[in-house]
Every structure is written in structure tokens, then in C-alpha cells.
Motif scaffolding. Structure first.
Motif, PDB file in Angstrom:
ATOM      1  N   VAL A  43       0.857  -1.195   0.000  1.00 31.05           N
ATOM      2  CA  VAL A  43       0.000   0.000   0.000  1.00 31.05           C
ATOM      3  C   VAL A  43       0.889   1.240   0.000  1.00 31.05           C
ATOM      4  O   VAL A  43       1.921   1.289   0.700  1.00 31.05           O
ATOM      5  N   ALA A  44       0.505   2.214  -0.804  1.00 33.04           N
ATOM      6  CA  ALA A  44       1.253   3.473  -0.841  1.00 33.04           C
ATOM      7  C   ALA A  44       1.059   4.229   0.480  1.00 33.04           C
ATOM      8  O   ALA A  44      -0.056   4.375   0.965  1.00 33.04           O
ATOM      9  N   THR A  45       2.158   4.701   1.030  1.00 35.71           N
ATOM     10  CA  THR A  45       2.091   5.428   2.308  1.00 35.71           C
ATOM     11  C   THR A  45       1.249   6.686   2.186  1.00 35.71           C
ATOM     12  O   THR A  45       0.567   7.086   3.143  1.00 35.71           O
ATOM     13  N   ALA A 366       8.675  -1.602  14.109  1.00 36.36           N
ATOM     14  CA  ALA A 366       9.721  -0.683  14.561  1.00 36.36           C
ATOM     15  C   ALA A 366      10.372   0.050  13.400  1.00 36.36           C
ATOM     16  O   ALA A 366      10.769   1.217  13.531  1.00 36.36           O
ATOM     17  N   ASP A 367      10.514  -0.639  12.233  1.00 41.34           N
ATOM     18  CA  ASP A 367      11.155   0.006  11.094  1.00 41.34           C
ATOM     19  C   ASP A 367      10.215   0.908  10.318  1.00 41.34           C
ATOM     20  O   ASP A 367      10.636   1.664   9.448  1.00 41.34           O
ATOM     21  N   GLY A 368       8.897   0.837  10.583  1.00 42.07           N
ATOM     22  CA  GLY A 368       7.931   1.710   9.928  1.00 42.07           C
ATOM     23  C   GLY A 368       7.616   1.342   8.513  1.00 42.07           C
ATOM     24  O   GLY A 368       6.983   2.127   7.789  1.00 42.07           O
ATOM     25  N   VAL A 413       2.295  -3.703   3.655  1.00 44.50           N
ATOM     26  CA  VAL A 413       3.665  -3.289   3.344  1.00 44.50           C
ATOM     27  C   VAL A 413       3.609  -1.871   2.818  1.00 44.50           C
ATOM     28  O   VAL A 413       2.991  -1.621   1.781  1.00 44.50           O
ATOM     29  N   LEU A 414       4.229  -0.963   3.540  1.00 45.48           N
ATOM     30  CA  LEU A 414       4.154   0.441   3.202  1.00 45.48           C
ATOM     31  C   LEU A 414       5.220   0.760   2.154  1.00 45.48           C
ATOM     32  O   LEU A 414       6.415   0.489   2.345  1.00 45.48           O
ATOM     33  N   ASP A 415       4.777   1.283   1.038  1.00 45.72           N
ATOM     34  CA  ASP A 415       5.656   1.625  -0.075  1.00 45.72           C
ATOM     35  C   ASP A 415       5.662   3.142  -0.235  1.00 45.72           C
ATOM     36  O   ASP A 415       4.647   3.739  -0.597  1.00 45.72           O
TER      37      ASP A 415
END
Length: 419
Positions: A43-45, A366-368, A413-415
Motif C-alpha cells: 500500500v502506498a504510504t 519498529a522500522d515503519g 507493506v508500506l511503499d
């Protein structure tokens, strides 16, 4: 001699067998490194709203709109019917108490005033004439009494002289008795005249008192008529701003008709409507807050209207100095407190609640770069925050935007580069 052996080529079946093996191997690799449906989604941030979980004071409140109204409003009604003859001020004018506003004309009232004045003057003239007549009668009675006193004295003198002479045998008994009767007659006459004079005095006082009361009543009626005439000139009962004045020259007004209103300049209040859902939780003295130009001002509920129409109607007053420059009819957002402030873990409100009903949320690692689906439990809420009871801690980052389209995923998953 040696014989060359020709190199064998793969058969058609062998080639298809190895191709199938390669396809199966590729599918296995893709299955390992590519998320299956319902497990992971890129998913796009930029499409997400990420909010931090914090610790602070939580307070239940409801957001309502308050309309600025003057603290005191005085309505102007026509005390007497009439036609607008002159308008002396304009709407919006700042007035002082007693300042003339408009003048009405009522010829019937003026004619009645003249007739009553004439009746009072006639009654006063009659009272004056009656008093003079009674005084003249009293003087006449007093003259009669004086004459009787003179005749009584003369009769007594003759009687006393005749009594001495009769005792000395100088005069006849007839003369003595005649003088005695004359003296007794004058004495009785004086008694009757005094009694008549007293009765006349009492009657005169009663008659004069009755007429005086009539004059006073008619004078009071005349004063009332004069006040009614004065009511044709409408004056400001209090100082303030003339917020409305419904009158045009030549317009007919009836008694009791609303002509306008004056807003006192002593202060302002806010009038608001609260949803009927909160009726049981609203009471006099309840606090609230309004923010004007970045500054918060405390409010207090001063009045709750008994009739529920389009919500529960309430009035709120500023507990301190109100914001400057407020105008009648201006709308301000109010935060009306429903509970006291208490420490709590807070999660900002968002669209995710529509799909999760507060049972779970996507929490960033934690890694965002990834957001895992975690179970949570939410408690009370206000227009800004949810109260977190379990599943999240202060400092956690949570996706609070709508989960529509990926509510069945286990991980996001933030892209940052995906549009």
C-alpha cells in the motif's frame, strides 16, 4: 577403426518434462516471495493516515454549535394602538434609557383625553360652587344663631328683672310668666339652631368629601389617560443596541404588537441545541469550552429549556471575560464536557473504526515499513480520541484511515514510492 557415434538430441517428451519442472520450481519460488491473498498487501504510504498512540487526559464531550445572543434582550411592544407618525432612530443605534424611538398618532385617544379633561374641570367647578354654597349656608346659620343669642340674652334679662319685681309684688303674675316663657322659648330655639348647625356641618363635610373623592378618581383617570398619551411616544426602557425596529411611517400598529427589541450591552451568552441522546447527562452548571482565535474560553450551562424542540435547548455563559468582537448571530463551536478529565491512553479517531468496530487495527513495526494486524480494545470516545483499554501502548504508530479494500489483510507493506 573407430566409428563416430552421433550426439543424441532430447526427445519431444523430455523437453516438455523439463519445461514443466521449471514452471513448478518458479511457482514455488513465487509462492515463497509473493504474498498470498488475505495475508499481505503493498500500500502506498501517501494513501494512509498514520497516527501516534499517546498518553494524556481523556474527557468525554460533545461538539455543538452555539449562537451568540445578548445576555439580556428587552422587547418593545406597542402599549397603545396608533399610526406611526415619526421614526426617530435607526436599527443598530446604541440607545440610552428613556431615549425616544418613534411616535404614534391616535386621534380617538386624543379626543377621549379632551373629553375626560373637560369632565374633570366640570366636576371641579361643581365642587367649588357646592363648597361656596355650603359655606354661605353655614354663615347664614351662624348669623341666625347670633341673632338668637341676642334675643336669648334679652329674654333672660327681662325674665331676671321680672322675677325680682314679682318677688317684691311689684308686677302681676301674668307678666312674670310671660317673660319666663319667652326666655325658655329663646333657650330652646338656640338649642335647635345649634343642632341644625352641627348637622349641616356634618352633611357639608360628607358632601364635600364625596365630591373630593370623585375629583380624585377623575384626576387619576386623567393622569392614566395622559400616560396613555405618553405611550404614543415609544421610549427605550433600557440602554443597549437597537437590534430591530419594525416600523414605517404611516403604518398602523395594534396594541401589544411587537415593534422591535433592544440588546443589552452588559454581556453575551451562547444558545445551543444538544442531541436528545445526551438529555440525561446535561445539567445546570455543566462546563464547556469554546476556542476563538486560538484562545480557549470557559463556559457554564446557565439554563436548560424544558421544551425539547430540535434537540435540548440550553444557554451557556462565559465564566470569565468573553472574547472581544462577538456579534449577535455569530456561530461558535463548543466542546460541552460530559465527564471529568482522567489519565488514559489515547488513539486519534479515524475511518478505520467503520471496518473494525474498535476490535483490531494495523500497528506499524519498529522500522515503519510494515503494519501488522493486532487485536485492540477501545473504551469511551469523544470527537477527537478513542480511549485505548488494551492492545496498544503510548508511542505505537497506528493506521487510522479507512481500511476499505484491505480489511481482510493480515499485514500491510508500506511503499513510499508507490503512487
Amino acid at each position: 577403426m573407430d566409428v563416430p557415434i552421433p550426439k543424441k538430441k532430447w526427445s519431444f517428451v523430455t523437453r516438455w518434462w523439463w519445461l514443466g519442472a521449471l514452471v513448478l520450481a518458479g511457482t514455488g519460488v513465487v509462492g515463497i516471495y509473493w504474498p498470498r491473498p488475505g495475508q499481505r498487501l503493498h500500500v502506498a504510504t501517501s494513501r494512509l493516515t498514520i497516527s501516534p498512540v499517546t498518553r494524556g487526559n481523556f474527557q468525554e464531550f460533545t461538539a455543538i454549535d452555539g449562537v451568540v445572543q445578548p445576555l439580556r434582550t428587552v422587547y418593545l411592544d406597542a402599549a397603545e394602538a396608533g399610526t406611526v407618525q415619526q421614526v426617530l432612530v435607526e436599527e443598530g443605534t446604541t440607545l440610552t434609557a428613556g431615549q425616544p424611538l418613534l411616535r404614534l398618532a391616535n386621534p380617538d385617544l386624543q379626543l377621549e383625553m379632551v373629553n375626560r379633561e373637560t369632565a374633570v374641570y366640570d366636576l371641579m367647578n361643581n365642587l367649588r360652587n357646592t363648597r361656596n354654597q355650603l359655606l354661605q349656608n353655614r354663615i347664614l346659620r351662624q348669623n341666625q344663631l347670633a341673632d338668637i343669642d341676642f334675643q336669648l340674652a334679652e329674654a333672660r334679662r327681662v325674665f331676671d328683672t321680672n322675677q325680682v319685681l314679682y318677688d317684691q309684688k311689684v308686677i302681676a303674675r301674668q307678666d312674670y310668666l310671660q317673660s319666663q316663657n319667652a326666655y325658655r322659648y329663646q333657650l330652646r330655639r338656640r338649642q335647635l339652631t345649634q343642632q341644625t348647625l352641627r348637622q349641616d356641618s356634618v352633611a357639608m363635610q360628607q358632601q364635600l368629601g364625596t365630591m373630593q373623592e370623585s375629583v380624585q378618581r377623575m384626576t387619576s383617570n386623567l393622569a392614566l389617560m395622559r400616560r396613555k398619551m405618553d405611550d404614543l411616544l415609544l421610549r427605550a426602557p433600557v440602554g443597549g443596541r437597537l437590534s430591530s425596529l419594525a416600523a414605517e411611517v404611516g403604518e398602523a400598529k395594534t396594541r401589544g404588537q411587537r415593534l422591535g427589541q433592544i440588546d443589552a450591552l452588559a454581556g453575551v451568552k451562547l444558545h445551543a441545541a444538544v442531541d436528545e441522546f445526551y438529555i440525561a447527562r446535561i445539567g445546570t452548571g455543566q462546563v464547556g469550552e469554546v476556542v476563538v482565535d486560538g484562545q480557549a474560553y470557559a463556559l457554564r450551562v446557565t439554563k436548560i429549556f424544558a421544551q425539547v424542540a430540535k434537540g435540548l435547548q440550553i444557554d451557556l455563559a462565559f465564566t470569565g471575560t468573553p472574547p472581544p468582537g462577538l456579534r449577535r448571530g455569530q456561530t461558535l463551536p463548543i466542546r460541552l464536557a460530559l465527564s471529568a478529565k482522567a489519565p488514559a491512553v489515547l488513539l486519534p479517531k479515524g475511518g478505520f473504526y467503520q471496518q473494525t468496530v474498535g476490535n483490531w487495527a494495523f500497528k506499524l513495526g519498529a522500522d515503519g515499513t510494515r503494519a501488522q494486524r493486532v487485536a485492540i480494545r477501545l473504551g469511551r470516545q469523544n470527537p477527537d480520541y478513542y480511549e485505548v483499554l488494551a492492545g496498544l501502548r503510548p508511542g505505537d504508530q497506528v493506521v487510522t484511515s479507512s481500511y476499505e479494500g484491505y480489511a481482510d489483510q493480515q499485514e500491510l507493506v508500506l511503499d513510499n514510492h508507490q503512487p
